[in-house]
Design a protein around this motif. Structure first.
Motif, PDB file in Angstrom:
ATOM      1  N   ARG A 109       0.825  -1.216   0.000  1.00  0.00           N
ATOM      2  CA  ARG A 109       0.000   0.000   0.000  1.00  0.00           C
ATOM      3  C   ARG A 109       0.855   1.260   0.000  1.00  0.00           C
ATOM      4  NH1 ARG A 109      -2.332   2.153   4.797  1.00  0.00           N
ATOM      5  NH2 ARG A 109      -4.423   1.738   4.072  1.00  0.00           N
ATOM      6  N   GLU A 110       2.079   1.189   0.452  1.00  0.00           N
ATOM      7  CA  GLU A 110       3.056   2.287   0.385  1.00  0.00           C
ATOM      8  C   GLU A 110       2.763   3.483   1.292  1.00  0.00           C
ATOM      9  OE1 GLU A 110       4.476   3.393  -3.545  1.00  0.00           O
ATOM     10  OE2 GLU A 110       3.876   1.436  -4.354  1.00  0.00           O
ATOM     11  N   THR A 111       1.584   3.517   1.904  1.00  0.00           N
ATOM     12  CA  THR A 111       1.235   4.643   2.794  1.00  0.00           C
ATOM     13  C   THR A 111       0.665   4.104   4.104  1.00  0.00           C
ATOM     14  OG1 THR A 111      -1.046   4.803   2.012  1.00  0.00           O
ATOM     15  CG2 THR A 111       0.609   6.115   0.828  1.00  0.00           C
ATOM     16  N   GLU A 170      -5.538  -6.327   7.874  1.00  0.00           N
ATOM     17  CA  GLU A 170      -6.375  -5.166   7.491  1.00  0.00           C
ATOM     18  C   GLU A 170      -6.753  -4.357   8.724  1.00  0.00           C
ATOM     19  OE1 GLU A 170      -8.836  -7.360   3.861  1.00  0.00           O
ATOM     20  OE2 GLU A 170      -9.968  -6.156   5.325  1.00  0.00           O
TER      21      GLU A 170
END
Lengths: 321, 321
Positions: free
Chosen positions: A23-25, A224
């Motif tokens: 997701r990189e963030t 999640e």
């Protein structure tokens, strides 16, 4: 955004690292670096940002200081001595699960940088004579040392957050199933192995009756929820920053039926039924009628069916032969 | 029957020692010796059995080892850093209230002698958004470091009892009023001083409104309950060995009326009303709608009226001028 995962070599730590890489963030900002710390050097994870793997013994304040600095924005504190081992080795359990948590929070007090700390507690904090159903306001009455140590960790997370030292949040993990890999020393280990081993063509032992009910979550949903958990605005957490992570109650029978629905009737033939009193002594004290209303309100979710748990294992984790 | 009081120099410790001296027995056996341990050498107490006074720093395991031996049958663990001071000095609070309790229990683990441990917790373990009334199954959500440390102490008492290391029991003390002597650093100090000082002809400050409700117990009843608390059969305690000690809810106004009923209208004229935000910040988070059903069922009791609290102070504690 600099992220640290303490317990970064474990199942949840590695899956979380891969999810962050994808997701990189986190919390609306790009991740610039990720540190995976564990008592044994964690496996490296591919990511579009720098990933450091380091060894860290959280029972040792100097070791903790070496992995947390003033730039650390988010700390996932996943490291723990699991239930079976904490019950056998009381000294080690308190050193890691209580003093380790304290050492992490004390390091944050030295730095005055107020990182977000995501703490993994456990539904093993519930037990005793507390009335069902277990709601957000239910008393924590753990019946294992592991549960006691996790409940203490929650009190520390709340107190250090109230004092403005960290922005803590704790989530009581349901039993994670289907866990990939090898069994660990958790008393709940069979709750994964009776599916994992048969799905891999191997025999597994079920030490409880088919109607044994318990509370479960898949690894995928757990990750999640841990990411959402870091992103909940502090003001939405209220005066108790620790809560159940949503899961679902299933009996062993219902879960086997789900495996049959997904994979046919063959795998369950590999389950051997054999009562194990020392496992039973731990797990029979665990609670399963849980109502995670606060977490659901804050956007965390459970699996829709145990069929999903089986499918997630096949998609995410089943070894390719 | 060898009894140890850790915190034996404090108000409760000294009164408990005198009560034990007067009754000469505990748990159905004659008391052969009493050790009063405190951080400063406790005052001697006259008794028909040997009374030793010793200094002990419970933050230091070696110091703890010097006061607990395999012959110690009953340990009263009363020593604590009180609420106001624990809030100011987080390090000291955790050292004494958390690690001190741990050190006592770990010493018992070394000895394998399974003493009865009577732990004084506090109603400061309650707080936050937990729904009223507070019942035996209510969640502990302390809003002070002192409350967090006491809640941790309870978890330790339960875990070490479950493991057979001690026969622990913990009692969440209501605010004790009317306390004799000088004010201590507890945020609740005014809840005694607004009666004690006027009854001694001196001025006192009330930092909250007259309709401020809180939960109280007299020192006399507290001591009675601590003695009963040591005598409850282990099997009656169930899976949670910590419980509220019974008290009663009164507003400041109702308590002043009780003082008027016993001593006439003069004393209350010495109360000066002056809001103190730092005191209010602590005490407004405390809960007062408490239902101590388990303790009442086990034979512990509260005061019948606050008039009794005033009379007990006059009978037991008012300095003779």
């Amino acid at each position: 955004m600099k992220v640290l995962i303490i317990g970064g070599g474990g199942l949840v730590g590695q899956k979380l690292a891969r999810a962050l890489a994808a997701r990189e963030t986190l919390r609306g900002a790009p991740i610039s670096s990720l540190v995976l710390a564990d008592v044994i050097d964690p496996a490296q994870v591919d990511a579009p940002f720098e990933v450091q793997t380091v060894t860290c013994d959280i029972a040792d304040p100097a070791s903790v200081a070496s992995v947390i600095d003033a730039d650390t924005d988010v700390i996932y504190l996943l490291a723990a001595i699991v239930s079976g081992q904490a019950e056998e080795d009381m000294t080690l359990g308190y050193q890691i699960n209580m003093m380790g948590t304290m050492n992490v929070l004390e390091r944050c007090r030295e730095l005055a940088s107020k990182p977000v700390v995501v703490f993994t507690s456990s539904i093993a904090v519930y037990g005793g004579e507390v009335a069902d159903p277990i709601i957000d306001d239910s008393f924590l009455n753990p019946q294992t040392s592991y549960g006691a140590q996790k409940a203490i960790g929650e009190l520390l997370i709340n107190d250090y957050s109230r004092k403005g030292i960290v922005d803590g949040r704790g989530f009581r993990l349901p039993t994670i199933s289907v866990r990939p890999g090898k069994p660990n020393r958790a008393a709940s280990g069979f709750m994964s192995s009776i599916f994992r081993e048969p799905l891999n063509g191997q025999e597994a032992v079920c030490p409880v009756d088919p109607d044994f009910p318990h509370y479960y979550l898949s690894p995928r949903k757990c990750i999640e929820n841990l990411i959402k958990g870091a992103e909940i605005p502090a003001q939405d957490l209220g005066k108790n920053r620790c809560m159940m992570m949503p899961g679902r109650m299933w009996t062993i029978d219902q879960m086997i039926e789900a495996m049959r629905n997904v994979c046919g009737p063959e795998p369950e033939k590999l389950i051997r039924w054999e009562e194990q009193p020392e496992i039973l002594a731990i797990v029979k004290g665990w609670r399963f009628d849980l109502r995670p209303e606060k977490a659901l309100r804050l956007g965390l979710t459970a699996d829709d069916s145990f069929e999903d748990n089986i499918r997630y294992y096949l998609e995410d984790d089943k070894p390719v032969v």
